[in-house]
Design a protein around this motif. Structure first.
Motif, PDB file in Angstrom:
ATOM      1  N   ARG A  67       0.834  -1.204   0.000  1.00 33.93           N
ATOM      2  CA  ARG A  67       0.000   0.000   0.000  1.00 33.93           C
ATOM      3  C   ARG A  67       0.869   1.255   0.000  1.00 33.93           C
ATOM      4  NH1 ARG A  67      -2.780   2.102   5.315  1.00 33.93           N
ATOM      5  NH2 ARG A  67      -0.581   2.574   5.544  1.00 33.93           N
ATOM      6  N   ASP A  68       1.893   1.277   0.858  1.00 35.57           N
ATOM      7  CA  ASP A  68       2.762   2.457   0.915  1.00 35.57           C
ATOM      8  C   ASP A  68       3.460   2.690  -0.421  1.00 35.57           C
ATOM      9  OD1 ASP A  68       2.012   2.745   3.532  1.00 35.57           O
ATOM     10  OD2 ASP A  68       3.829   1.839   4.370  1.00 35.57           O
ATOM     11  N   ASN A  69       3.873   1.605  -1.077  1.00 37.58           N
ATOM     12  CA  ASN A  69       4.518   1.739  -2.377  1.00 37.58           C
ATOM     13  C   ASN A  69       3.530   2.260  -3.415  1.00 37.58           C
ATOM     14  OD1 ASN A  69       6.739   1.373  -4.249  1.00 37.58           O
ATOM     15  ND2 ASN A  69       5.618  -0.383  -5.050  1.00 37.58           N
ATOM     16  N   THR A  70       2.305   1.761  -3.368  1.00 37.38           N
ATOM     17  CA  THR A  70       1.279   2.227  -4.304  1.00 37.38           C
ATOM     18  C   THR A  70       1.012   3.720  -4.129  1.00 37.38           C
ATOM     19  OG1 THR A  70       0.227   0.047  -4.260  1.00 37.38           O
ATOM     20  CG2 THR A  70      -1.093   1.869  -5.092  1.00 37.38           C
ATOM     21  N   LEU A  71       0.949   4.169  -2.896  1.00 36.09           N
ATOM     22  CA  LEU A  71       0.704   5.589  -2.634  1.00 36.09           C
ATOM     23  C   LEU A  71       1.827   6.457  -3.202  1.00 36.09           C
ATOM     24  CD1 LEU A  71      -0.611   5.439   1.054  1.00 36.09           C
ATOM     25  CD2 LEU A  71      -1.939   5.691  -1.047  1.00 36.09           C
ATOM     26  N   ARG A  72       3.046   5.898  -3.249  1.00 34.86           N
ATOM     27  CA  ARG A  72       4.167   6.669  -3.780  1.00 34.86           C
ATOM     28  C   ARG A  72       4.148   6.747  -5.301  1.00 34.86           C
ATOM     29  NH1 ARG A  72       7.019   4.037   0.480  1.00 34.86           N
ATOM     30  NH2 ARG A  72       7.638   2.371  -0.945  1.00 34.86           N
TER      31      ARG A  72
ATOM     32  N   GLN B  89      -1.006  11.689  -9.878  1.00 32.23           N
ATOM     33  CA  GLN B  89      -2.177  12.498  -9.569  1.00 32.23           C
ATOM     34  C   GLN B  89      -3.296  12.298 -10.587  1.00 32.23           C
ATOM     35  OE1 GLN B  89      -3.007  14.161  -7.007  1.00 32.23           O
ATOM     36  NE2 GLN B  89      -4.765  15.327  -7.737  1.00 32.23           N
ATOM     37  N   VAL B  90      -2.936  12.153 -11.857  1.00 34.04           N
ATOM     38  CA  VAL B  90      -3.963  11.995 -12.883  1.00 34.04           C
ATOM     39  C   VAL B  90      -4.767  10.723 -12.652  1.00 34.04           C
ATOM     40  CG1 VAL B  90      -2.410  10.818 -14.506  1.00 34.04           C
ATOM     41  CG2 VAL B  90      -4.414  12.039 -15.368  1.00 34.04           C
ATOM     42  N   LYS B  91      -4.123   9.661 -12.167  1.00 38.46           N
ATOM     43  CA  LYS B  91      -4.849   8.420 -11.879  1.00 38.46           C
ATOM     44  C   LYS B  91      -5.732   8.588 -10.659  1.00 38.46           C
ATOM     45  CE  LYS B  91      -6.253   4.376 -12.457  1.00 38.46           C
ATOM     46  NZ  LYS B  91      -7.074   4.057 -13.644  1.00 38.46           N
ATOM     47  N   ARG B  92      -5.267   9.317  -9.669  1.00 33.53           N
ATOM     48  CA  ARG B  92      -6.086   9.581  -8.485  1.00 33.53           C
ATOM     49  C   ARG B  92      -7.358  10.338  -8.884  1.00 33.53           C
ATOM     50  NH1 ARG B  92      -2.884   9.962  -3.311  1.00 33.53           N
ATOM     51  NH2 ARG B  92      -0.912   8.925  -3.706  1.00 33.53           N
ATOM     52  N   GLU B  93      -7.193  11.325  -9.769  1.00 36.22           N
ATOM     53  CA  GLU B  93      -8.361  12.080 -10.221  1.00 36.22           C
ATOM     54  C   GLU B  93      -9.329  11.193 -10.998  1.00 36.22           C
ATOM     55  OE1 GLU B  93      -6.845  15.386 -12.396  1.00 36.22           O
ATOM     56  OE2 GLU B  93      -5.862  16.292 -10.644  1.00 36.22           O
TER      57      GLU B  93
ATOM     58  N   LEU C 255     -12.755  12.708  -2.053  1.00 35.77           N
ATOM     59  CA  LEU C 255     -12.399  11.532  -2.833  1.00 35.77           C
ATOM     60  C   LEU C 255     -10.938  11.617  -3.262  1.00 35.77           C
ATOM     61  CD1 LEU C 255     -15.541  11.541  -5.175  1.00 35.77           C
ATOM     62  CD2 LEU C 255     -15.224  10.197  -3.094  1.00 35.77           C
ATOM     63  N   PRO C 256     -10.369  10.511  -3.708  1.00 38.89           N
ATOM     64  CA  PRO C 256      -9.007  10.577  -4.252  1.00 38.89           C
ATOM     65  C   PRO C 256      -8.903  11.598  -5.384  1.00 38.89           C
ATOM     66  CG  PRO C 256      -9.680   8.291  -3.948  1.00 38.89           C
ATOM     67  CD  PRO C 256     -10.895   9.131  -3.687  1.00 38.89           C
ATOM     68  N   GLY C 257      -7.743  12.206  -5.490  1.00 38.61           N
ATOM     69  CA  GLY C 257      -7.547  13.220  -6.516  1.00 38.61           C
ATOM     70  C   GLY C 257      -7.920  14.618  -6.075  1.00 38.61           C
ATOM     71  N   GLY C 258      -8.318  14.785  -4.808  1.00 38.51           N
ATOM     72  CA  GLY C 258      -8.660  16.108  -4.300  1.00 38.51           C
ATOM     73  C   GLY C 258     -10.069  16.553  -4.615  1.00 38.51           C
ATOM     74  N   VAL C 259     -10.945  15.637  -5.052  1.00 37.16           N
ATOM     75  CA  VAL C 259     -12.323  15.980  -5.372  1.00 37.16           C
ATOM     76  C   VAL C 259     -13.136  16.067  -4.082  1.00 37.16           C
ATOM     77  CG1 VAL C 259     -14.390  15.286  -6.629  1.00 37.16           C
ATOM     78  CG2 VAL C 259     -12.134  14.796  -7.580  1.00 37.16           C
ATOM     79  N   ILE C 260     -13.902  17.158  -3.912  1.00 37.46           N
ATOM     80  CA  ILE C 260     -14.786  17.325  -2.758  1.00 37.46           C
ATOM     81  C   ILE C 260     -16.218  17.426  -3.266  1.00 37.46           C
ATOM     82  CG2 ILE C 260     -15.453  18.851  -0.860  1.00 37.46           C
ATOM     83  CD1 ILE C 260     -12.526  19.580  -0.542  1.00 37.46           C
ATOM     84  N   VAL C 261     -17.086  16.587  -2.709  1.00 36.80           N
ATOM     85  CA  VAL C 261     -18.491  16.545  -3.110  1.00 36.80           C
ATOM     86  C   VAL C 261     -19.330  17.149  -1.986  1.00 36.80           C
ATOM     87  CG1 VAL C 261     -20.375  15.102  -3.955  1.00 36.80           C
ATOM     88  CG2 VAL C 261     -18.007  14.421  -4.367  1.00 36.80           C
ATOM     89  N   LEU C 262     -20.246  18.060  -2.344  1.00 37.86           N
ATOM     90  CA  LEU C 262     -21.129  18.716  -1.381  1.00 37.86           C
ATOM     91  C   LEU C 262     -22.580  18.313  -1.625  1.00 37.86           C
ATOM     92  CD1 LEU C 262     -19.724  22.369  -1.605  1.00 37.86           C
ATOM     93  CD2 LEU C 262     -19.145  20.649   0.102  1.00 37.86           C
TER      94      LEU C 262
ATOM     95  N   GLU D 161      -4.748  14.985   6.580  1.00 39.81           N
ATOM     96  CA  GLU D 161      -4.352  14.100   7.671  1.00 39.81           C
ATOM     97  C   GLU D 161      -4.260  12.642   7.223  1.00 39.81           C
ATOM     98  OE1 GLU D 161      -7.151  14.769  10.801  1.00 39.81           O
ATOM     99  OE2 GLU D 161      -6.654  16.889  10.980  1.00 39.81           O
ATOM    100  N   ARG D 162      -5.085  12.262   6.257  1.00 39.48           N
ATOM    101  CA  ARG D 162      -5.039  10.869   5.764  1.00 39.48           C
ATOM    102  C   ARG D 162      -5.325  10.868   4.274  1.00 39.48           C
ATOM    103  NH1 ARG D 162      -5.031   5.604   6.613  1.00 39.48           N
ATOM    104  NH2 ARG D 162      -6.613   4.222   5.706  1.00 39.48           N
ATOM    105  N   ASP D 163      -4.389  10.330   3.500  1.00 35.20           N
ATOM    106  CA  ASP D 163      -4.512  10.261   2.050  1.00 35.20           C
ATOM    107  C   ASP D 163      -5.786   9.498   1.673  1.00 35.20           C
ATOM    108  OD1 ASP D 163      -4.265   9.743  -0.683  1.00 35.20           O
ATOM    109  OD2 ASP D 163      -2.091   9.520  -0.571  1.00 35.20           O
ATOM    110  N   PRO D 164      -6.707  10.104   0.894  1.00 36.23           N
ATOM    111  CA  PRO D 164      -7.924   9.394   0.500  1.00 36.23           C
ATOM    112  C   PRO D 164      -7.652   8.092  -0.238  1.00 36.23           C
ATOM    113  CG  PRO D 164      -8.088  11.727  -0.040  1.00 36.23           C
ATOM    114  CD  PRO D 164      -6.675  11.484   0.388  1.00 36.23           C
ATOM    115  N   LEU D 165      -6.564   8.042  -1.006  1.00 31.13           N
ATOM    116  CA  LEU D 165      -6.243   6.804  -1.711  1.00 31.13           C
ATOM    117  C   LEU D 165      -5.865   5.700  -0.732  1.00 31.13           C
ATOM    118  CD1 LEU D 165      -5.899   5.314  -4.372  1.00 31.13           C
ATOM    119  CD2 LEU D 165      -3.560   6.198  -4.503  1.00 31.13           C
TER     120      LEU D 165
END
Length: 337
Positions: free
Chosen positions: A131-136, A140-144, A196-203, A230-234
């Motif tokens: 998991r830690d390796n995947t986060l590295r 960003q484009v895949k997270r989005e 959500l991952p990629g920095g998306v915020i839903v309201l 505080e915690r990476d969404p991915l």
């Protein structure tokens, strides 16, 4: 691996397809550190294939067709004029194959013990390390892309994203004011906001429609920003979908539809986790947004949000409105009033 250095500057043009029903697209193929890197024409990585898990669908036939071992739906086709890359891949596959151990009959007991030890490591250490390796390595484009895919699945429950043209312009202006440009609003989220991952915020639409000023909506956005810092969404997604999907993402750049469906349901049913108060107050101060309106909206009694009210960095200060009244009214009508 010494063989890798020979090909570390080699690139080729190929045709990549994510699944059997997907459209083939032209990509740039290069050899990275133990991986086959597939990127678009802007040199943005689309996916990474482990060289140890690259299989050839048509040995000896040109154009050469490769796929991740165990997933024949995702393919990479290299034409005849890219023979140098084909030769490089075949050489590396051969070298990897030769480097694999071939134990004799008298070593089965030792192998069994080794397998048991490896299994213990895999169960206790490998998931978190993977998991830690995947986060590295996940770009960003895949997270989005994952964030967008999750919104699409959530819309089955929340209803389609609100898309009034004037309201969307106001939403973009609101996001720019808070330095977060990836905002979406849905009719029935079931909670004020989530990230959500990629920095998306839903309201939820109520965050905009139920208040006379934009300060409350800004507070919910800042609260989600503080939580995702505080915690990476991915990381949360990978913990929920499990090690196999983590491995799938690491090797193919994809997560299965079912795993995304399960995570979307998890997001909408898991209780809201409040961020650290000090971190949240720092964001309010940096954004020149008063914390008290959000604190009162979150808890009308103020009992659970007393620290936010007492620590409001804007208390006693005169601040500019977050948005002009006309822009705020357009934003409140984003979902059709």
């Amino acid at each position: 691996m010494t063989a890798l250095t020979k090909y570390d500057r080699l690139e080729a043009i190929g045709l990549w397809r994510p699944d059997p029903d997907g459209q083939r697209r032209e990509v740039i193929v290069s050899i990275g550190n133990a991986t086959l890197v597939i990127a678009d024409k802007n040199d943005q990585a689309i996916t990474h294939w482990s060289l140890a898990a690259v299989a050839r669908a048509n040995p000896g036939v040109i154009p050469a067709v490769y796929h991740p071992d165990g997933d024949e739906g995702e393919t990479l086709e290299l034409p005849e004029h890219e023979g140098e890359m084909v030769s490089a891949i075949e050489s590396l596959r051969t070298a990897i194959s030769k480097s694999r151990p071939r134990p004799g009959r008298l070593r089965w007991l030792g192998i069994s013990l080794s397998i048991a030890a490896v299994a213990a490591v895999m169960l206790l250490w490998l998931p978190s390390a993977m998991r830690d390796n995947t986060l590295r390595v996940v770009p960003q484009v895949k997270r989005e892309t994952l964030g967008v895919a999750l919104i699409e699945r959530m819309q089955r429950v929340t209803g389609p994203m609100c898309n009034d043209a004037a309201g969307l312009r106001a939403l973009r202006r609101f996001g720019a004011r808070l330095e977060t440009l990836k905002l979406a609003v849905v009719p029935a989220l079931g909670r004020p906001a989530l990230h959500l991952p990629g920095g998306v915020i839903v309201l939820d639409r109520s965050v905009l429609e139920d208040w006379d000023e934009p300060d409350v909506a800004a507070g919910y956005i800042l609260s989600e920003l503080a939580t995702q810092v505080e915690r990476d969404p991915l990381a949360d997604l990978l913990d929920v979908v499990g090690p196999w999907e983590n491995f799938r993402l690491l090797t193919t750049g994809e997560i299965s539809d079912k795993a995304l469906d399960d995570y979307a349901e998890h997001l909408m049913t898991t209780p809201v986790r409040a961020p650290d108060t000090a971190n949240l107050l720092a964001l309010f101060e940096a954004s020149d947004v008063p914390a008290t309106p959000f604190a009162r909206a979150y808890d009308i009694t103020g009992e659970s949000t007393l620290d936010l009210i007492e620590g409001d960095p804007m208390k006693g200060r005169v601040t500019e409105p977050l948005l002009p009244d006309s822009t705020w009214l357009r934003l409140q009508n984003l979902c059709g009033g």
